[in-house]
Design a protein around this motif. Structure first.
Motif, short mmCIF file in Angstrom:
data_model
loop_
_atom_site.label_atom_id
_atom_site.label_comp_id
_atom_site.label_asym_id
_atom_site.label_seq_id
_atom_site.Cartn_x
_atom_site.Cartn_y
_atom_site.Cartn_z
N LEU A 1 0.84 -48.66 -27.76
CA LEU A 1 1.38 -47.87 -26.66
C LEU A 1 2.74 -48.39 -26.22
N GLU A 2 2.92 -49.70 -26.23
CA GLU A 2 4.19 -50.30 -25.83
C GLU A 2 5.31 -49.86 -26.77
N ARG B 1 15.03 -45.85 -12.67
CA ARG B 1 15.54 -46.94 -13.51
C ARG B 1 15.30 -48.28 -12.84
N ILE B 2 15.12 -49.29 -13.67
CA ILE B 2 15.06 -50.68 -13.21
C ILE B 2 16.37 -51.30 -13.67
N GLY B 3 17.20 -51.70 -12.71
CA GLY B 3 18.57 -52.07 -13.06
C GLY B 3 19.26 -50.79 -13.48
N ASP B 4 19.70 -50.73 -14.70
CA ASP B 4 20.30 -49.49 -15.19
C ASP B 4 19.54 -48.93 -16.40
N GLN B 5 18.26 -49.32 -16.52
CA GLN B 5 17.49 -48.93 -17.70
C GLN B 5 16.16 -48.28 -17.33
N PHE B 6 15.72 -47.37 -18.20
CA PHE B 6 14.34 -46.92 -18.15
C PHE B 6 13.53 -47.99 -18.89
N LEU B 7 12.43 -48.41 -18.30
CA LEU B 7 11.57 -49.43 -18.90
C LEU B 7 10.12 -48.97 -18.82
N PRO B 8 9.24 -49.56 -19.63
CA PRO B 8 7.82 -49.21 -19.53
C PRO B 8 7.26 -49.37 -18.11
N ASP B 9 7.82 -50.30 -17.34
CA ASP B 9 7.36 -50.54 -15.97
C ASP B 9 8.08 -49.69 -14.93
N ASN C 1 -2.26 -41.98 -19.87
CA ASN C 1 -3.05 -40.89 -19.31
C ASN C 1 -2.45 -39.51 -19.61
N ILE C 2 -1.64 -39.41 -20.64
CA ILE C 2 -0.89 -38.19 -20.93
C ILE C 2 -1.78 -36.97 -21.10
N GLU C 3 -2.96 -37.13 -21.62
CA GLU C 3 -3.84 -35.98 -21.86
C GLU C 3 -4.34 -35.35 -20.56
N GLU C 4 -4.29 -36.10 -19.47
CA GLU C 4 -4.75 -35.59 -18.18
C GLU C 4 -3.64 -34.92 -17.38
N ILE C 5 -2.40 -34.97 -17.88
CA ILE C 5 -1.24 -34.46 -17.15
C ILE C 5 -1.02 -32.99 -17.50
N ASP C 6 -0.73 -32.20 -16.49
CA ASP C 6 -0.42 -30.78 -16.67
C ASP C 6 0.83 -30.65 -17.54
N GLU C 7 0.72 -29.87 -18.61
CA GLU C 7 1.83 -29.71 -19.55
C GLU C 7 3.05 -29.05 -18.91
N GLU C 8 2.86 -28.32 -17.83
CA GLU C 8 3.97 -27.64 -17.16
C GLU C 8 4.76 -28.57 -16.24
N SER C 9 4.27 -29.77 -16.03
CA SER C 9 4.93 -30.68 -15.10
C SER C 9 6.17 -31.32 -15.75
N VAL C 10 7.02 -31.85 -14.89
CA VAL C 10 8.26 -32.49 -15.32
C VAL C 10 8.24 -33.92 -14.80
N LEU C 11 8.63 -34.84 -15.66
CA LEU C 11 8.60 -36.26 -15.33
C LEU C 11 9.98 -36.72 -14.87
N TYR C 12 10.00 -37.43 -13.75
CA TYR C 12 11.19 -38.07 -13.23
C TYR C 12 10.91 -39.55 -13.14
N LEU D 1 5.66 -45.80 -16.12
CA LEU D 1 5.84 -44.96 -17.30
C LEU D 1 4.77 -45.22 -18.35
N ILE D 2 4.47 -46.46 -18.60
CA ILE D 2 3.47 -46.78 -19.62
C ILE D 2 2.08 -46.28 -19.20
N GLU D 3 1.79 -46.30 -17.91
CA GLU D 3 0.51 -45.77 -17.42
C GLU D 3 0.47 -44.25 -17.59
#
Length: 97
Positions: free
Chosen positions: A82-83, A23-31, A9-20, A3-5
């Protein structure tokens, strides 16, 4: 990609895309691992669990790329690293979106 990567690189990502995100354990984390999908018109009508079952098992819907870009631009002044931006985005997705 983590996620942190993705945010780095967010500017290179197509705006129409969807992010999935996985979870690590039961959490979303930067890794947390991410997958970026460009969905068809038909797939955009599916429920999010249908997309994950068919296209990226083990992942969960996170947010559309264009919304993430807007969010990141809005939090830039208050969250200088960024973190910290990543942590704020996760909090937003979990509790405010």
């Amino acid at each position: 990609m983590k996620l942190i990567e993705f945010l780095q690189n967010i500017e290179e990502i197509d705006e129409e895309s969807v992010l999935y995100v996985k979870r690590i354990g039961d959490q979303f984390l930067p890794d947390s691992e991410v997958t970026i999908l460009n969905l068809t018109e038909e797939e955009l009508e599916w429920k999010t669990f249908e997309v994950t079952e068919k296209k990226c098992p083990g992942f969960e819907y996170f947010m559309e790329a264009f919304l993430i870009k807007e969010f990141m631009e809005g939090v830039s002044p208050q969250y200088p690293t960024l973190e910290k931006k990543c942590d704020r985005l996760i909090h937003y997705v979990e509790f405010d979106a």
